[in-house]
Design an enzyme around this catalytic site. Structure first.
Site, PDB file in Angstrom:
ATOM      1  N   TYR A 148       0.448  -0.857  -0.595  1.00  0.00           N
ATOM      2  CA  TYR A 148       0.075   0.053  -0.153  1.00  0.00           C
ATOM      3  C   TYR A 148       1.183   0.949  -0.209  1.00  0.00           C
ATOM      4  O   TYR A 148       2.029   0.904   0.530  1.00  0.00           O
ATOM      5  CB  TYR A 148      -1.055   0.141   1.129  1.00  0.00           C
ATOM      6  CG  TYR A 148      -0.804   0.229   2.600  1.00  0.00           C
ATOM      7  CD1 TYR A 148      -0.405   1.192   2.802  1.00  0.00           C
ATOM      8  CD2 TYR A 148      -0.770  -1.209   3.838  1.00  0.00           C
ATOM      9  CE1 TYR A 148       0.767   0.878   4.882  1.00  0.00           C
ATOM     10  CE2 TYR A 148      -0.481  -1.201   4.849  1.00  0.00           C
ATOM     11  CZ  TYR A 148       0.428  -0.169   5.355  1.00  0.00           C
ATOM     12  OH  TYR A 148       0.142   0.043   6.430  1.00  0.00           O
ATOM     13  N   CYS A 149       0.500   1.965  -0.423  1.00  0.00           N
ATOM     14  CA  CYS A 149       1.291   3.753  -1.102  1.00  0.00           C
ATOM     15  C   CYS A 149       2.217   3.134  -1.396  1.00  0.00           C
ATOM     16  O   CYS A 149       3.209   3.596  -0.833  1.00  0.00           O
ATOM     17  CB  CYS A 149       1.407   3.802   0.142  1.00  0.00           C
ATOM     18  SG  CYS A 149       1.754   6.183   0.086  1.00  0.00           S
TER      19      CYS A 149
END
Length: 278
Positions: A148-149
């Site tokens: 994520y990110c």
């Protein structure tokens, strides 16, 4: 001395401690604090500053996340899981904050615009490597695409991401921000963000790129170093590293001048969050 060390070497480093969880001090206030520090440090009203901050059960969204087709459903899902949702003012996508995640903001003056973006990233990367010099494995900076990110300065050990770096530039100041997954269940955090994207309708749009989050490519420092790494122990590592680079290391809070600047940045973020989240 290499180029990134010249930024770490400061006559004075100020440390601001916001690592004690306080329900009255939320993540929006944290991001407004970093904007305030960019202004004060950039104007040479205050020395270069490192701020540590922790917030319990919060998901910090990037501006791009707010463009998801069913973002309202995604936010409702996160709130049902007991998470507060905020939209930050720095780059990237959704990240999870909780008591096992230490955030560090390194704020430097950039009056002459001499801090290139990569130089800012490399400075934080150098600091983290120095803090965890006892790590038996190589700490790498490269994009972990299905984390994520994801970003080009994801920090990982043996292909598992434990940290991500972003930057905020304004008012002649640069805030290089990192989240460090110190301990806790990184699989659960990853599954939360994966499910958020599914519920928010990631598959319904093609304009933006959102990650296919794979929990197997993320881990905490405690797991990856096979050691019981604590938040307080990480702060000790930080202090030891800063002492090495600083002429003087001081602990402090926002000055009266900074407290006068803070409300305008806070109100701006509140307005942005109200616009996106309501």
């Amino acid at each position: 001395m290499n180029i990134e060390n010249t930024l770490l070497k400061q006559d004075v480093w100020r440390f601001i401690d916001n690592t004690t969880i306080n329900p009255a001090f939320d993540a929006i206030q944290s991001f407004a604090t970093d904007d305030t520090l960019c202004r004060s440090v950039g104007a040479r009203m205050a020395p270069s500053t490192v701020r540590g901050w922790v917030h319990e059960k919060t998901v910090s969204l990037g501006i791009q996340d707010s463009k998801l087709p069913d973002i309202d459903k995604g936010i409702a899902f996160l709130q049902k899981q007991g998470y507060r949702v905020v939209v930050r003012n720095s780059g990237g996508l959704a990240v999870v904050l909780d008591s096992g995640v230490l955030n560090l903001s390194m704020v430097l003056p950039d009056a002459e615009r001499g801090i290139a973006i990569e130089r800012g990233y490399e400075t934080m990367f150098t600091l983290i490597k120095d803090m965890f010099v006892d790590c038996n494995e190589v700490i790498e900076a490269k994009e972990i695409e299905d984390s994520y990110c994801p970003g080009s300065y994801d920090l990982s050990i043996q292909g598992k991401k434990f940290a991500g770096i972003s930057q905020r530039r304004m008012a002649k100041g640069v805030a290089v921000q990192i989240y460090l997954a110190i301990d806790g269940d990184q699989t659960t955090r990853s599954e939360l963000i994966r499910d958020f994207y599914t519920i928010s309708g990631k598959a319904k749009q093609t304009k933006y790129t959102f990650p296919d989050v794979n929990p197997n490519v993320m881990g905490s420092l405690s797991d990856l170093m096979k050691n019981d790494i604590s938040l307080n122990g990480t702060l000790v590592r930080l202090f030891n590293s800063l002492r090495h680079y600083a002429g003087d290391l001081v602990s402090g809070t926002l000055t009266s001048e900074e407290l006068d600047l803070f409300p305008a940045y806070y109100e701006r973020l509140i307005a942005r969050n109200d616009k996106v989240l309501t």
